[in-house]
Design an enzyme around this catalytic site. Structure first.
Site, PDB file in Angstrom:
ATOM      1  NE  ARG A 228      -4.134  -1.642  -0.100  1.00  0.00           N
ATOM      2  CZ  ARG A 228      -4.128  -2.684  -0.904  1.00  0.00           C
ATOM      3  NH1 ARG A 228      -3.069  -2.935  -1.659  1.00  0.00           N
ATOM      4  NH2 ARG A 228      -5.175  -3.489  -0.961  1.00  0.00           N
ATOM      5  CG  ASP A 252       2.497  -1.694  -8.975  1.00  0.00           C
ATOM      6  OD1 ASP A 252       2.532  -1.108 -10.074  1.00  0.00           O
ATOM      7  OD2 ASP A 252       1.545  -2.425  -8.622  1.00  0.00           O
ATOM      8  CD  GLU A 257      -2.065   3.823  -5.907  1.00  0.00           C
ATOM      9  OE1 GLU A 257      -3.149   3.320  -6.295  1.00  0.00           O
ATOM     10  OE2 GLU A 257      -1.120   3.143  -5.495  1.00  0.00           O
ATOM     11  CG  HIS A 276      -2.064   0.080  -7.609  1.00  0.00           C
ATOM     12  ND1 HIS A 276      -2.638   0.623  -6.490  1.00  0.00           N
ATOM     13  CD2 HIS A 276      -2.111  -1.265  -7.420  1.00  0.00           C
ATOM     14  CE1 HIS A 276      -3.019  -0.327  -5.658  1.00  0.00           C
ATOM     15  NE2 HIS A 276      -2.703  -1.496  -6.205  1.00  0.00           N
ATOM     16  CB  VAL A 277       0.005  -1.906 -13.689  1.00  0.00           C
ATOM     17  CG1 VAL A 277      -0.648  -0.604 -14.114  1.00  0.00           C
ATOM     18  CG2 VAL A 277       1.527  -1.766 -13.682  1.00  0.00           C
ATOM     19  CB  SER A 278       2.003  -5.417  -9.465  1.00  0.00           C
ATOM     20  OG  SER A 278       1.327  -5.024  -8.277  1.00  0.00           O
TER      21      SER A 278
END
Length: 313
Positions: A228, A252, A257, A276-278
């Site tokens: 987070r 990530d 965001e 934040h695409v993992s």
């Protein structure tokens, strides 16, 4: 007895067959979080997927909200989920996807690949110097759950020594060589060549990665965050990179965001950022896992059994 099962997941025909076979004869309505109507929410007995928490006030007889995410922070405020409804998440669905993404980020930093990519774009043939290896490296994983365990497995496969930090350290995946509680954090930070966090957002973790945290880390170590964004005090991470105390950082997740264009993180030296695409469903296996969890919980609900990944609210 269920009547309406509202599916917000981006499912294909195979996924639909799996879900519908878990609750034969029930009505499945397929839509998306962006297209859902309050009337559909009001009619739903089960919702599969994440919904705007504010829309849950329309629920008249919801029995189960099955989230597609491992995190569930947005649904814990009192009164968000109807008291009579069950809440479940998808812990266990994201281990492969998130761990592989963060592992790739860390290894690319250790081999200076982002720097070489910059040189390629500038058409420059230049040697950036020494690199490091995961073989015999000391890796510290913060948060030793499903994702942390997958990440530890990848590092162990490269010959690294992996320890973990966990709030409840007595139970943990066997891939870890050892496990400590939060009270040992400073000592373990000083020993680690790579520190990777997969911690959830809690009052205890918010702002944990601050100036004191980074100062406790071994000089020349790498930091990665796939948990987070509010774990990290951004200005303190930037300072640790600018001073050269850390060799690099990969994140990530950020707070907030999307990361504002004015954030100093963008221009920090040896900083690698992905948006934040993992997780999400970029890896097909992740959606498969989420559908399997949802189907399992539909069967449990119909049988009056305890749900997988059940969350008290």
């Amino acid at each position: 007895m269920l009547v309406n099962i509202l599916v917000l997941l981006p499912v294909n025909d195979r996924h639909r067959a799996i879900l519908e076979s878990s609750a034969p004869g029930e009505d499945f309505i397929y839509t998306s979080a962006g297209d859902i109507t309050r009337e559909q929410v009001a009619d739903a007995d089960v919702i599969l997927g994440n919904i705007d928490p504010g829309m849950l006030t329309a629920c008249d007889h919801l029995q189960l909200l099955q989230l597609q995410t491992a995190g569930y922070d947005d649904y814990l405020a009192a009164g968000t989920v109807p008291a009579e409804a069950k809440l479940s998440c998808s812990i266990g669905a994201y281990g492969q996807a998130v761990s592989e993404h963060m592992f790739a980020m860390v290894l690319s930093m250790m081999k200076r690949l982002p720097g070489y990519h910059d040189l390629q774009r500038e058409h420059r043939w230049e040697d950036l110097g020494p690199v490091t290896s995961l073989k015999n490296a000391n890796v510290l994983v913060l948060g030793a759950g499903d994702i942390g365990g997958h990440f530890a497995t990848l590092c162990r496969s490269m010959g690294a020594h992996v320890r973990g930090i966990k709030r409840h350290p007595l139970v943990y995946p066997i891939v870890f060589e050892d496990m400590d509680g939060m009270d040992a954090l400073s000592e373990r930070l000083a020993e680690a060549d790579i520190v990777a966090s997969f911690m959830p957002s809690t009052p205890e973790t918010r702002g944990l990665a601050n100036a004191e945290f980074f100062a406790a880390m071994k000089p020349g170590a790498f930091f990665a965050n796939g948990g987070r964004g509010d774990l990290v005090v951004a200005d303190d991470l930037v300072a640790a990179l600018e001073s050269g105390h850390l060799a690099g950082a990969a994140v990530d997740v950020t707070d907030p965001e999307p990361l504002p264009a004015t954030s100093p993180l963008w221009d920090a030296p040896n900083m690698l950022i992905t948006p934040h695409v993992s997780g999400w469903f970029h890896l097909a296996a992740t959606l498969n896992n989420v559908v399997d969890i949802a189907a399992e919980n539909l069967r449990h609900l119909l049988a009056g059994e305890t749900l997988r990944c059940w969350i008290e609210h």
